[in-house]
Design an enzyme around this catalytic site. Structure first.
Site, PDB file in Angstrom:
ATOM      1  N   ARG A 240       0.869  -1.196   0.000  1.00  7.77           N
ATOM      2  CA  ARG A 240       0.000   0.000   0.000  1.00  7.77           C
ATOM      3  C   ARG A 240       0.905   1.246   0.000  1.00  7.77           C
ATOM      4  NH1 ARG A 240      -3.288  -0.061   5.255  1.00  7.77           N
ATOM      5  NH2 ARG A 240      -4.220  -1.856   4.208  1.00  7.77           N
TER       6      ARG A 240
ATOM      7  N   HIS B 255      -5.180  -9.614   8.771  1.00  6.19           N
ATOM      8  CA  HIS B 255      -3.910  -8.920   8.513  1.00  6.19           C
ATOM      9  C   HIS B 255      -2.710  -9.742   9.000  1.00  6.19           C
ATOM     10  CE1 HIS B 255      -1.214  -5.247   8.365  1.00  6.19           C
ATOM     11  NE2 HIS B 255      -0.530  -6.094   9.121  1.00  6.19           N
TER      12      HIS B 255
HETATM   13 ZN    ZN Z   1      -3.685  -4.917   6.773  1.00  7.04          ZN
END
Ligand code: ZN
Length: 238
Positions: free
Chosen positions: A110, A207
Site C-alpha cells: 500500500r 492482517h
Molecule cells: Zn492490513
C-alpha cells in the site's frame, strides 16, 4: 463582582492562547512525506501476486467503493508484495489447497500516501485499526497482506467471525463469538500463514505481517510506478 486584575487578565489570555495552540496542534494535518528512517534496507522487489500463483484470487476493496473509505483509492485492482513474502504466501496457498481452500487477497503493498489518507479519515477511537503515517505501515514496506479463504468447490469467500475491515471486537483473532465453523476457518488461515513466516495482527484476523518487514523501507510508489520501474514479476512460477 470584582474586575480581574491586570495580572489575572494576562494569565487568562495566556491560558486561552495556550489552549488555542493545543487544539491547533491536535487538528494539524499530518506530514506530507513518508517518515525518514535511519539504517540500511534491502532493495525492494515488489512482485505482482497473481503472476506467481494463478489460484490466488483478488478482492481489492480499496480499488472500489466497497471499503470504509467509500470511494476508490487505488487506480486498479492489483496486489504486490516483496518477493520473499510473495513466495511464502504462495506456499501457504499450496498448503490450504490440499484442505479445499484458496486465498483471496484484499490488499498487499500500500503506498504511504494511502496510509496517511486512512489515518485522516479514521475517528480517534478507531485508530488502532489503521497505521500511524508518522511510523508507516508494514503494508507500505510490501510485507503485509490482508486476506481470507475461499472454498475451492463453490469459489465463494468463506464466512469468518467478522467482516474484513470491520472495526469491532469481532475482528480480533481470539474473538470467541461467531460459529464454531467460522472460528475453525479463521484459525486454519492463521495456521497456514504462521507456518510460512507470517504473524497475525491480533486486532484484525485478516492482517498478516511477513517476518522480514523490518528489512524493507517505507515506500510511496504508485502501482504504475512499480510496474514501470522494472519491479514487475518476471512471470517466474514456484
Ligand atoms: Zn492490513
Amino acid at each position: 463582582m470584582k474586575e480581574p486584575s491586570k495580572l489575572k487578565r494576562t494569565s487568562l489570555v495566556t491560558t486561552f492562547l495556550f489552549c488555542a495552540l493545543l487544539s491547533l496542534a491536535a487538528s494539524a494535518k499530518v506530514q506530507d512525506t513518508p517518515p525518514k528512517e535511519e539504517g540500511s534496507f534491502r532493495s525492494p522487489e515488489l512482485v505482482e501476486l497473481v503472476k506467481l500463483d494463478r489460484m490466488l484470487r483478488l478482492d481489492i476493496r480499496y480499488a472500489t467503493k466497497n471499503s470504509f473509505v467509500g470511494r476508490p483509492v487505488y487506480p486498479s485492482a492489483r496486489a504486490f508484495l516483496q518477493r520473499p513474502a510473495a513466495e511464502a504466501l504462495v506456499r501457504a496457498s499450496r498448503t490450504l489447497r490440499k484442505q479445499g481452500f484458496g486465498l483471496t487477497v484484499f490488499d498487499g503493498y500500500r503506498p504511504w500516501h494511502v496510509t496517511r489518507l486512512f489515518w485522516e479519515l479514521t475517528p480517534a477511537d478507531k485508530k488502532q485499526f489503521v497505521a500511524d503515517p508518522a511510523r508507516g505501515s508494514r503494508h507500505n514496506r510490501g510485507c503485509a497482506v490482508d486476506l481470507t479463504l475461499y472454498d475451492l468447490r463453490t469459489r465463494k469467500q468463506v464466512s469468518m467471525p467478522g467482516e474484513y475491515d470491520e472495526m469491532t471486537e469481532r475482528s480480533h483473532i481470539n474473538y470467541a463469538g461467531g460459529t464454531a465453523e467460522q472460528r475453525r476457518l479463521r484459525d486454519l488461515l492463521r495456521a497456514a500463514m504462521e507456518a510460512e513466516g507470517f504473524a497475525v495482527y491480533e486486532p484484525e484476523w485478516w492482517h498478516y505481517d511477513y517476518k522480514d518487514w523490518r528489512l524493507y523501507p517505507i515506500l510511496n510508489l504508485s502501482f504504475s510506478e512499480i510496474v514501470a520501474g522494472g519491479m514487475k514479476a518476471k512471470g517466474k512460477r514456484l
